[in-house]
Design a protein around this motif. Structure first.
Motif, PDB file in Angstrom:
ATOM      1  N   TRP A   1      43.198  38.007  43.287  1.00 55.22           N
ATOM      2  CA  TRP A   1      42.826  38.913  42.214  1.00 55.22           C
ATOM      3  C   TRP A   1      41.476  38.473  41.657  1.00 55.22           C
ATOM      4  O   TRP A   1      41.247  37.276  41.435  1.00 55.22           O
ATOM      5  CB  TRP A   1      43.866  38.902  41.101  1.00 55.22           C
ATOM      6  CG  TRP A   1      45.129  39.612  41.453  1.00 55.22           C
ATOM      7  CD1 TRP A   1      46.282  39.065  41.933  1.00 55.22           C
ATOM      8  CD2 TRP A   1      45.373  41.025  41.344  1.00 55.22           C
ATOM      9  NE1 TRP A   1      47.211  40.033  42.149  1.00 55.22           N
ATOM     10  CE2 TRP A   1      46.684  41.256  41.778  1.00 55.22           C
ATOM     11  CE3 TRP A   1      44.613  42.116  40.912  1.00 55.22           C
ATOM     12  CZ2 TRP A   1      47.263  42.528  41.808  1.00 55.22           C
ATOM     13  CZ3 TRP A   1      45.177  43.374  40.940  1.00 55.22           C
ATOM     14  CH2 TRP A   1      46.476  43.568  41.377  1.00 55.22           C
TER      15      TRP A   1
ATOM     16  N   ARG B   1      38.174  39.890  38.810  1.00 52.40           N
ATOM     17  CA  ARG B   1      37.909  40.798  37.704  1.00 52.40           C
ATOM     18  C   ARG B   1      36.419  40.851  37.416  1.00 52.40           C
ATOM     19  O   ARG B   1      35.677  39.908  37.730  1.00 52.40           O
ATOM     20  CB  ARG B   1      38.683  40.393  36.451  1.00 52.40           C
ATOM     21  CG  ARG B   1      38.240  39.087  35.827  1.00 52.40           C
ATOM     22  CD  ARG B   1      39.174  38.724  34.667  1.00 52.40           C
ATOM     23  NE  ARG B   1      38.789  37.483  34.018  1.00 52.40           N
ATOM     24  CZ  ARG B   1      39.510  36.888  33.072  1.00 52.40           C
ATOM     25  NH1 ARG B   1      40.664  37.424  32.662  1.00 52.40           N
ATOM     26  NH2 ARG B   1      39.074  35.764  32.513  1.00 52.40           N
TER      27      ARG B   1
ATOM     28  N   ARG C   1      31.395  39.460  39.077  1.00 53.61           N
ATOM     29  CA  ARG C   1      32.798  39.400  39.471  1.00 53.61           C
ATOM     30  C   ARG C   1      33.293  37.964  39.430  1.00 53.61           C
ATOM     31  O   ARG C   1      32.609  37.046  39.873  1.00 53.61           O
ATOM     32  CB  ARG C   1      32.949  39.980  40.876  1.00 53.61           C
ATOM     33  CG  ARG C   1      34.380  40.135  41.326  1.00 53.61           C
ATOM     34  CD  ARG C   1      34.423  40.897  42.633  1.00 53.61           C
ATOM     35  NE  ARG C   1      33.720  40.198  43.688  1.00 53.61           N
ATOM     36  CZ  ARG C   1      33.347  40.760  44.831  1.00 53.61           C
ATOM     37  NH1 ARG C   1      33.590  42.040  45.038  1.00 53.61           N
ATOM     38  NH2 ARG C   1      32.716  40.067  45.744  1.00 53.61           N
TER      39      ARG C   1
ATOM     40  N   TYR D   1      40.149  44.904  37.174  1.00 54.05           N
ATOM     41  CA  TYR D   1      40.803  43.923  38.032  1.00 54.05           C
ATOM     42  C   TYR D   1      40.939  44.483  39.443  1.00 54.05           C
ATOM     43  O   TYR D   1      41.381  45.634  39.632  1.00 54.05           O
ATOM     44  CB  TYR D   1      42.169  43.563  37.471  1.00 54.05           C
ATOM     45  CG  TYR D   1      42.090  42.635  36.284  1.00 54.05           C
ATOM     46  CD1 TYR D   1      41.623  43.083  35.052  1.00 54.05           C
ATOM     47  CD2 TYR D   1      42.454  41.292  36.395  1.00 54.05           C
ATOM     48  CE1 TYR D   1      41.518  42.223  33.969  1.00 54.05           C
ATOM     49  CE2 TYR D   1      42.365  40.434  35.318  1.00 54.05           C
ATOM     50  CZ  TYR D   1      41.895  40.907  34.111  1.00 54.05           C
ATOM     51  OH  TYR D   1      41.796  40.049  33.043  1.00 54.05           O
TER      52      TYR D   1
END
Length: 120
Positions: free
Chosen positions: A36, A38, A45, A94
């Motif tokens: 993951w 975000r 990022r 996300y």
């Protein structure tokens, strides 16, 4: 065609929780590292969490340790991110991502993202 589709984002008050899901299609990811990421407005990022193909090894950014939990269900070709004790600094889009089989750290497949907004 390989697709990663995130869901579960939304608006939550500070201190609240959200659970993000990412469903993969087009191929199996049981041998891929999943992660993951975000991206907050005006920022680059950021890697948030990662999980090995077995699920036995996980990684967390210092900013989310103890609050976020990554997990995967290979039978469902899915990865999840449980987010607790959210604060406004967690506001971001996300993204889930996957590597090619048996590759570590280099993500080739990306979802479109889901917005998480934490109000103070």
């Amino acid at each position: 065609q390989v697709q990663l589709v995130e869901s579960g984002g939304g608006l939550v008050q500070a201190g609240g929780s959200l659970r993000l899901s990412c469903a993969a299609s087009g191929r199996t990811f049981r041998n891929s590292q999943l992660g993951w990421f975000r991206q907050a407005p005006g920022k680059g990022r950021e890697s948030v969490a990662g999980i090995s193909w077995s699920g036995g090894d996980t990684y967390y950014a210092d900013s989310v340790k103890g609050r976020f939990t990554i997990s995967r269900d290979n039978a469902k070709n899915s990865v999840y991110l449980q987010m607790n004790s959210l604060n406004p600094e967690d506001t971001a889009v996300y993204y889930c991502a996957a590597t090619k089989p048996y590759v570590l750290g280099h993500y080739d497949y990306w979802g479109q993202g889901t917005q998480v907004t934490v109000s103070s």
